[in-house]
Write a protein that holds these residues in place. Structure first.
Motif, PDB file in Angstrom:
ATOM      1  N   PHE A  82     -11.774  -4.929  11.909  1.00  0.00           N
ATOM      2  CA  PHE A  82     -10.677  -4.030  12.225  1.00  0.00           C
ATOM      3  C   PHE A  82      -9.882  -4.536  13.417  1.00  0.00           C
ATOM      4  O   PHE A  82      -8.658  -4.416  13.470  1.00  0.00           O
ATOM      5  CB  PHE A  82     -11.248  -2.632  12.503  1.00  0.00           C
ATOM      6  CG  PHE A  82     -10.197  -1.603  12.803  1.00  0.00           C
ATOM      7  CD1 PHE A  82      -9.845  -1.308  14.112  1.00  0.00           C
ATOM      8  CD2 PHE A  82      -9.551  -0.924  11.773  1.00  0.00           C
ATOM      9  CE1 PHE A  82      -8.899  -0.373  14.377  1.00  0.00           C
ATOM     10  CE2 PHE A  82      -8.597   0.028  12.046  1.00  0.00           C
ATOM     11  CZ  PHE A  82      -8.268   0.296  13.363  1.00  0.00           C
ATOM     12  N   TYR A 109      -7.587   9.203   9.013  1.00  0.00           N
ATOM     13  CA  TYR A 109      -7.140   7.903   8.511  1.00  0.00           C
ATOM     14  C   TYR A 109      -7.714   7.669   7.122  1.00  0.00           C
ATOM     15  O   TYR A 109      -8.703   8.265   6.730  1.00  0.00           O
ATOM     16  CB  TYR A 109      -7.564   6.761   9.451  1.00  0.00           C
ATOM     17  CG  TYR A 109      -9.040   6.514   9.497  1.00  0.00           C
ATOM     18  CD1 TYR A 109      -9.643   5.613   8.605  1.00  0.00           C
ATOM     19  CD2 TYR A 109      -9.860   7.170  10.408  1.00  0.00           C
ATOM     20  CE1 TYR A 109     -10.999   5.385   8.640  1.00  0.00           C
ATOM     21  CE2 TYR A 109     -11.218   6.944  10.444  1.00  0.00           C
ATOM     22  CZ  TYR A 109     -11.797   6.041   9.562  1.00  0.00           C
ATOM     23  OH  TYR A 109     -13.137   5.797   9.589  1.00  0.00           O
ATOM     24  N   CYS A 161       0.861  -1.175   0.000  1.00  0.00           N
ATOM     25  CA  CYS A 161       0.000   0.000   0.000  1.00  0.00           C
ATOM     26  C   CYS A 161       0.902   1.230   0.000  1.00  0.00           C
ATOM     27  O   CYS A 161       2.039   1.186   0.498  1.00  0.00           O
ATOM     28  CB  CYS A 161      -0.926   0.013   1.220  1.00  0.00           C
ATOM     29  SG  CYS A 161      -2.283  -1.162   1.131  1.00  0.00           S
ATOM     30  N   GLU A 211      -8.084   4.248   3.996  1.00  0.00           N
ATOM     31  CA  GLU A 211      -8.000   2.798   3.796  1.00  0.00           C
ATOM     32  C   GLU A 211      -7.990   2.470   2.302  1.00  0.00           C
ATOM     33  O   GLU A 211      -8.476   3.255   1.480  1.00  0.00           O
ATOM     34  CB  GLU A 211      -9.175   2.080   4.462  1.00  0.00           C
ATOM     35  CG  GLU A 211      -9.205   2.229   5.959  1.00  0.00           C
ATOM     36  CD  GLU A 211     -10.437   1.588   6.585  1.00  0.00           C
ATOM     37  OE1 GLU A 211     -10.477   1.470   7.823  1.00  0.00           O
ATOM     38  OE2 GLU A 211     -11.359   1.204   5.829  1.00  0.00           O
ATOM     39  N   VAL A 226      -7.664  -5.220   3.854  1.00  0.00           N
ATOM     40  CA  VAL A 226      -7.786  -3.765   3.951  1.00  0.00           C
ATOM     41  C   VAL A 226      -6.546  -3.232   4.658  1.00  0.00           C
ATOM     42  O   VAL A 226      -6.179  -3.724   5.742  1.00  0.00           O
ATOM     43  CB  VAL A 226      -9.054  -3.352   4.726  1.00  0.00           C
ATOM     44  CG1 VAL A 226      -9.135  -1.828   4.823  1.00  0.00           C
ATOM     45  CG2 VAL A 226     -10.292  -3.904   4.058  1.00  0.00           C
ATOM     46  N   CYS A 227      -5.872  -2.237   4.024  1.00  0.00           N
ATOM     47  CA  CYS A 227      -4.755  -1.568   4.698  1.00  0.00           C
ATOM     48  C   CYS A 227      -5.247  -0.225   5.213  1.00  0.00           C
ATOM     49  O   CYS A 227      -5.931   0.522   4.506  1.00  0.00           O
ATOM     50  CB  CYS A 227      -3.556  -1.415   3.768  1.00  0.00           C
ATOM     51  SG  CYS A 227      -3.868  -0.454   2.278  1.00  0.00           S
ATOM     52  N   HIS A 228      -4.921   0.084   6.474  1.00  0.00           N
ATOM     53  CA  HIS A 228      -5.450   1.225   7.216  1.00  0.00           C
ATOM     54  C   HIS A 228      -4.268   2.075   7.692  1.00  0.00           C
ATOM     55  O   HIS A 228      -3.450   1.603   8.487  1.00  0.00           O
ATOM     56  CB  HIS A 228      -6.280   0.686   8.392  1.00  0.00           C
ATOM     57  CG  HIS A 228      -6.763   1.751   9.329  1.00  0.00           C
ATOM     58  ND1 HIS A 228      -8.009   2.298   9.248  1.00  0.00           N
ATOM     59  CD2 HIS A 228      -6.160   2.357  10.387  1.00  0.00           C
ATOM     60  CE1 HIS A 228      -8.162   3.190  10.210  1.00  0.00           C
ATOM     61  NE2 HIS A 228      -7.057   3.241  10.915  1.00  0.00           N
ATOM     62  N   TRP A 237      -3.043  -3.816   8.638  1.00  0.00           N
ATOM     63  CA  TRP A 237      -3.634  -4.661   7.604  1.00  0.00           C
ATOM     64  C   TRP A 237      -4.589  -5.634   8.297  1.00  0.00           C
ATOM     65  O   TRP A 237      -4.193  -6.307   9.274  1.00  0.00           O
ATOM     66  CB  TRP A 237      -2.566  -5.450   6.860  1.00  0.00           C
ATOM     67  CG  TRP A 237      -1.853  -4.690   5.805  1.00  0.00           C
ATOM     68  CD1 TRP A 237      -2.060  -4.744   4.465  1.00  0.00           C
ATOM     69  CD2 TRP A 237      -0.789  -3.744   5.990  1.00  0.00           C
ATOM     70  NE1 TRP A 237      -1.219  -3.893   3.792  1.00  0.00           N
ATOM     71  CE2 TRP A 237      -0.421  -3.275   4.703  1.00  0.00           C
ATOM     72  CE3 TRP A 237      -0.131  -3.246   7.095  1.00  0.00           C
ATOM     73  CZ2 TRP A 237       0.582  -2.342   4.514  1.00  0.00           C
ATOM     74  CZ3 TRP A 237       0.872  -2.308   6.912  1.00  0.00           C
ATOM     75  CH2 TRP A 237       1.226  -1.858   5.633  1.00  0.00           C
TER      76      TRP A 237
END
Length: 559
Positions: free
Chosen positions: A73, A135, A52, A137, A126-128, A68
């Motif tokens: 979450f 933030y 990412c 994503e 999902v990369c956060h 990730w």
């Protein structure tokens, strides 16, 4: 005097710290997170890298948190916080198998390396990235697949009146599809097929077929991977001597014996009726010839008719396609076939942070400063379980807000942190900081709107399994969900993720008044058009058996 100077100095330092924090918060807010658009493919037991990046590029080493995760979450694949990898909250299945790739931190890029890839690793990630209160994503997809060996084809021997050919291959994931073809490229039926799975999760297959036609010069065995869309094949030539030899003297003996008996018994009979039989054959031949000519004529007429019908169908399809693109009032046409659904919001189903208006027709957030991982949602007081209904939702104060609306199945879990997708009982669209989205089973589908929607129309066709959304500001279609069928009751669903947006259920009475006003204007235009309009109405009467879609397509001039 000394105390006064110290107080002034402390106040200056405090102001400097506050300004620094505000500057950091403002600057860190200006970034977006991106992942690869194509799925990442890895083999079982191998290695996968999930990258990412942020834009504009910035050093992410000191970013507050990089995470990730899969579905939830709180259940993370990897967490990087305070410049260290955190084990707290990491899913047990990824412990000791994941590591963070840091060599491109200064370019705004980070990645998770997964070792010893397993079939269960396949799916959506999902990369956060978080800095301060802001933030962003991005969604990635990992596919686990492996191409095995080239098929090994050999002749096993005669079997069941033919020749048995075997195909063997190994090292595939997922389970491959095997097909046999002859020298003409046509598929051949499989005689037997077995699949085995080794300790590493890779599949091996052994299939065979029996070739009974000696004219087949060769057969080919192809193995296809459905995920990668690739195949490997091998051909085997079959010389005619390999086919089992069949004894021909017995059939010849039976044929000769039968013919001799028939000749002896029928010789005298054939001599007597030879002339009459010849005449009858000629008459039948003439009759068959006439019938053949009539059949050819009928076939030619049918082909001409079919060609004409096809041209007409193509014309109507082209007209329909052009009319569909030009149909700015399609949402109003839908209202002719849908009933207005009158309902209010159900306060009992509302999250405590949501504020419901006194008439229960509008919802907002009480506190827009809180940033919590929770589903701030509320349902309609009544649901749809049959027929066709629609309602409109007016949106105000949308600047910087994130929201979702649509329908959900009765009894769904609205407390779990996940995407509102059809497989979980939600059919929704919404807005996030990155644009408008439709929430589907595989994640999110980006939506494009010609005009910012100030009011959304929700059309529920329960018998047909269809839920459609329209921008009522310009009457344009936004997105449609198509299901085989619905089960249970569907309730209107509203969720405010952030911001000061207000969702208001439009009064059906005001909608009716607006439609009556539009009908009045249309009536005045029809009176001015006069006899030309009457001609068009007569032509529409001739199309009575067509559907409204075909009538609209045919009556709209081509572009």
């Amino acid at each position: 005097m000394e105390n006064r100077c110290k107080s002034s100095l402390l106040f200056s330092v405090f102001c400097l710290i506050v300004l620094t924090q505000l500057l950091i918060w403002v600057t860190t807010k200006q970034f977006r997170v991106f992942g690869p658009s194509d799925p990442i493919v890895a083999a079982p037991g191998g290695e996968a890298v999930l990258p990412c990046s942020v834009f504009p590029a910035m050093n992410v080493e000191n970013m507050q948190e990089l995470r990730w995760f899969r579905d939830r979450f709180s259940e993370a694949v990897l967490v990087y916080r305070d410049q260290e990898e955190q084990k707290e909250g990491q899913m047990p299945g990824y412990s000791q198998r994941t590591s963070l790739v840091k060599d491109q931190f200064h370019q705004g890029k980070a990645a998770v390396r997964i070792q010893n890839v397993q079939p269960s690793d396949s799916g959506i990630y999902v990369c956060h990235f978080k800095q301060g209160l802001f933030y962003e994503e991005a969604i990635l997809e990992l596919k686990v697949a492996a191409m095995g060996t080239v098929p090994k084809v050999y002749i096993k021997g005669p079997e069941d009146g033919g020749l048995r050919v075997v195909c063997m291959t190994s090292g595939w994931y997922p389970e491959p599809r095997v097909r046999w073809r002859d020298s003409r490229g046509e598929n051949l039926p499989v005689f037997s097929e077995t699949h085995t799975k080794d300790a590493g999760g890779l599949f091996s297959t052994e299939t065979s077929l029996v070739v009974r036609d000696s004219s087949v010069e060769y057969v080919s065995c192809s193995t296809f991977n459905p995920i990668l869309g690739q195949e490997k094949s091998m051909a085997m030539f079959i010389p005619e001597p390999f086919f089992p030899q069949v004894s021909h003297w017995k059939p010849a003996f039976y044929v000769i014996l039968t013919m001799t008996g028939l000749l002896v018994l029928g010789a005298s009979f054939l001599i007597k009726i030879a002339h009459s039989l010849s005449l009858k054959v000629q008459l039948e031949w003439g009759k068959l010839q006439r019938e053949k000519d009539e059949l050819q004529k009928t076939k030619a007429d049918a082909l001409r008719t079919t060609s004409a019908l096809k041209e007409e169908l193509d014309r109507r399809k082209a007209a329909y396609s052009a009319a569909w693109r030009k149909a700015q009032l399609y949402a109003d046409w839908c209202k002719e076939h849908f009933q207005a659904w009158t309902f209010t919001l159900d306060p009992a189903s509302a999250h405590p942070i949501l504020a419901i208006s006194q008439d229960r027709m509008s919802v907002t957030r009480k506190d827009i400063t809180m940033c919590l991982d929770d589903l701030f949602s509320v349902l309609g007081s009544e649901g749809v379980s049959s027929a066709r209904y629609y309602w409109e939702v007016k949106l105000t104060n949308m600047e910087g807000s994130e929201w979702i609306l649509g329908v959900c199945r009765e009894g769904v879990d609205r407390k779990e942190f996940n995407f509102e997708s059809p497989d979980k009982g939600f059919w929704t669209v919404g807005r996030s900081s990155s644009g408008y989205w439709a929430y589907i089973d595989s994640g999110r589908a980006s939506l494009s709107t010609r005009q910012t929607p100030q009011s959304l129309g929700v059309f529920v066709d329960y018998p047909e399994g269809d839920i459609s959304f329209y921008n009522m500001s310009d009457m344009s279609h936004i997105f449609s969900f198509h299901e085989d069928s619905f089960s249970g009751t569907l309730f209107p669903y509203f969720r405010i993720k952030s911001g000061n947006v207000s969702m208001t259920i439009s009064s059906m009475a005001s909608v009716s008044e607006r439609e009556e006003g539009e009908e009045g204007e249309e009536g005045e235009q029809q009176e001015e058009e006069g006899e030309g309009e009457e001609g068009e109405q007569q032509e529409e009467g001739k199309k009575g058996e067509d559907s409204p879609f075909l009538q609209h397509a045919r009556d709209t001039p081509l572009p």
